[in-house]
Design an enzyme around this catalytic site. Structure first.
Site, PDB file in Angstrom:
ATOM      1  CG  HIS A 158       5.407  57.370  82.358  1.00 44.10           C
ATOM      2  ND1 HIS A 158       5.644  56.718  80.994  1.00 44.10           N
ATOM      3  CD2 HIS A 158       6.289  57.939  81.311  1.00 44.10           C
ATOM      4  CE1 HIS A 158       6.049  56.947  79.987  1.00 44.10           C
ATOM      5  NE2 HIS A 158       6.608  58.551  80.633  1.00 44.10           N
ATOM      6  CE  LYS A 207      13.245  39.809  85.917  1.00 38.35           C
ATOM      7  NZ  LYS A 207      14.089  38.518  85.116  1.00 38.35           N
ATOM      8  N   GLY A 239       6.647  58.077  74.555  1.00 39.10           N
ATOM      9  CA  GLY A 239       7.775  57.892  73.658  1.00 39.10           C
ATOM     10  C   GLY A 239       8.766  59.340  73.431  1.00 39.10           C
ATOM     11  CD  GLU A 294       4.098  53.667  82.153  1.00 37.00           C
ATOM     12  OE1 GLU A 294       2.724  54.233  82.462  1.00 37.00           O
ATOM     13  OE2 GLU A 294       4.516  53.831  81.061  1.00 37.00           O
ATOM     14  CB  CYS A 351       4.838  60.853  78.242  1.00 37.19           C
ATOM     15  SG  CYS A 351       6.019  61.473  78.933  1.00 37.19           S
ATOM     16  CE1 TYR A 352       5.284  62.881  70.092  1.00 38.33           C
ATOM     17  CE2 TYR A 352       3.512  61.256  70.068  1.00 38.33           C
ATOM     18  CZ  TYR A 352       4.459  62.042  69.187  1.00 38.33           C
ATOM     19  OH  TYR A 352       4.261  62.710  68.087  1.00 38.33           O
ATOM     20  CG  ASP A 361      13.057  36.801  82.281  1.00 40.95           C
ATOM     21  OD1 ASP A 361      12.945  36.946  83.230  1.00 40.95           O
ATOM     22  OD2 ASP A 361      14.546  37.527  82.413  1.00 40.95           O
TER      23      ASP A 361
END
Ligand code: XMP
Length: 501
Positions: A145, A354, A25, A147, A56-57, A204
């Site tokens: 990160h 996506k 964050g 992810e 991270c945070y 989408d």
């Protein structure tokens, strides 16, 4: 399950988690109202032996709250691609010692002293500790990160944490998403209800429409808006696919004049995005009013192809109670919606990325044509976020359409379309001096952007060969009279975003 960072311990307990990930964050632990762990958190996870991974945070929060030290970096924050190296055998990386990998970072604070019981297990080139663990307490932290697609072995590390360390069953399947979302629609929409679907021509909204169409059949009414901000021949092309390949019931509404009038004089990207979001809703509302007059039924629901990244970047969206994420840009279909929206939204893709939407569209039950699935994403606000500043000035939209068409065709000619996540041109509000046909010109500059990405949350610029760049530059300057300079954007996300506005 995703829950906001400021929930109570009772809420966490109600989920009965098998593992907890504290996400990243924009906050610093040193800011007074930064998100904190609820009182009793560590006792709870210890009692139930629940592994915790801070990212991270989230890692800085672990360090800070357990008595370590986190420092704000005055300069030399680490943003974008970085190399890290494991320093010793560990639970997170198993026996990978002294192993280098590229990862994606985005941080201004760093851990400088670890709490008791923690070991540093990887460091960055700048010497920052980027992975820590205390296996005895089942606590883990990653400064980068894992992810995002550009963190080379990030997914492997997440799998290790979830499936090996935490023993979470790996049973998420895209087929289940289809079933669950169809069931939700059956449960929400009454047997006599009619539903409108906002169809943009992108993958989408097309996948969302196809999914809802399976459930509602001819009670679904798709609306495709020509907003005057579409690419060259876009309206004809997508209408052909909807009608002849997807067999979706679609009405096209030409709203270009109103939209362009509304955008006149608007220069600020957020103002432009909000105006476009509001105009889209005006079109759907008029369609609903007309439908009510003709059929005596009010369509109360609106289907949108909103993805999870749209929600994250538009945060904090109204009603979510999320106050600890920053708004990056108001995606037209989330942050750009008017406050007094009369429709109830149906957003079957709202928790997907996506790549997952593409997998959903490929399922035999939906069977969206591959050419449609692999189309580059195109933002709802269209070329308005690619003409910087006032969209309506000096024929910029027309110039951009021509440049974009040449650029994309050249990418196809070189066989690169499917290697690139998204490519487009940007019209810059500046002029440069050139010489064309021995004459001085003072004309437009366009920037080309092409990125690789997995989910649009992070991206890297595409390294074209010089031959491609030469060809596309000369095709553009020769083909579009008013352009005398072409530049190529070499910015990753972060620190840039994919679109320029
Ligand atoms: P950014 O520019 O935020 O873009 O890095 C990430 C992805 O989202 C697309 N994008 C949008 N899509 N409505 C959309 O439907 C929007 O308002 C919007 N803004 C950005 C962008 O093209 C990229 O694929």
């Amino acid at each position: 399950m995703l829950i906001p960072g400021d929930v109570t311990l009772e809420r966490i307990k109600s989920v009965q988690p098998k593992a907890i990930i504290l996400s990243g964050g924009p906050n610093s632990v040193h800011v007074s109202d930064a998100p904190q762990l609820p009182a009793g958190f560590y006792d709870y996870v210890k009692e139930h032996n629940i592994p915790v991974l801070g990212i991270c945070y989230g890692m800085q929060l672990l360090v800070h709250s357990l008595g370590g030290e986190v420092q704000t970096v005055e300069k030399d924050g680490e943003y974008g691609r970085m190399s890290i190296r494991t320093t010793q055998a560990s639970e997170l990386y198993r026996d990978e010692t002294d192993h280098a990998q590229m990862v994606w970072m985005s941080h201004g604070d760093k851990a400088v002293r670890l709490p008791d019981g923690f070991e540093p297990v990887a460091t960055s080139e700048q010497g920052t500790v980027v992975a820590i663990e205390n296996p005895a307490a089942n606590l883990y932290g990653l400064q980068y990160h894992p992810e995002v697609q550009h963190s080379e072995r990030g997914i492997a590390t997440l799998r290790r944490f979830l499936f090996d360390i935490s023993k979470v069953p790996a049973d998420w399947k895209i087929e289940n998403v289809l079933e669950e979302e169809m069931a939700k629609i059956r449960a929400t929409v009454g047997p006599k209800d009619h539903v409108i679907c906002a169809l943009s021509g992108g993958v989408d909204s097309t996948v969302a429409a196809t999914l809802v169409h399976q459930v509602l059949g001819d009670r679904l009414h798709c609306v495709f808006v020509d907003n005057g901000l579409l690419r060259y021949k876009e309206a004809e092309r997508v209408m052909d696919t909807f009608k002849n390949h997807l067999h979706l019931p679609v009405t096209m509404i030409d709203h270009s004049e109103v939209m362009l009038n509304r955008l006149k004089g608007l220069k600020d990207p957020e103002e432009k995005r909000k105006a476009i979001g509001a105009e889209f809703i005006n079109v759907f509302q008029s369609f609903a009013d007309k439908f009510e007059k003709e059929h005596g039924i009010t369509p109360r629901y609106l289907v949108q192809g909103t993805l999870y990244p749209d929600v994250i970047e538009s945060c904090p969206p109204p009603g979510t109670g999320q106050k600890h994420s920053h708004m990056i840009k108001s995606h037209h279909n989330v942050g750009g919606l008017p406050k007094d929206l009369k429709f109830t939204l149906i957003e079957p893709l709202r928790e997907l990325f996506k790549d997952e939407v593409r997998a959903l569209g490929r399922l035999p039950a939906l069977n969206v044509p591959e050419a449609f699935i692999t189309r580059h994403p195109f933002p709802g606000p269209g070329l308005a976020v690619r003409v910087l500043g006032d969209v309506t000035e000096g024929g910029a939209l027309d110039v951009l359409r021509q440049v974009d068409e040449i650029y994309i065709n050249t990418i196809r000619d070189f066989g690169l379309y499917d290697k690139i996540w998204q490519a487009f041109a940007v019209f810059l509000p500046v002029r440069s001096v050139g010489v064309q046909g021995d004459q001085r010109t003072h004309s437009s500059v366009v920037a080309l952007r092409a990125v690789t990405s997995g989910d649009g949350m992070t991206a890297d610029w595409y390294p074209f060969e010089p031959k491609f760049l030469q060809t596309v530059s000369s095709r553009i300057c020769n083909g579009v009279r008013s352009v005398n300079r072409v530049v190529y954007d070499i910015t990753s996300k972060p620190p840039g975003t994919i679109e320029w506005e």
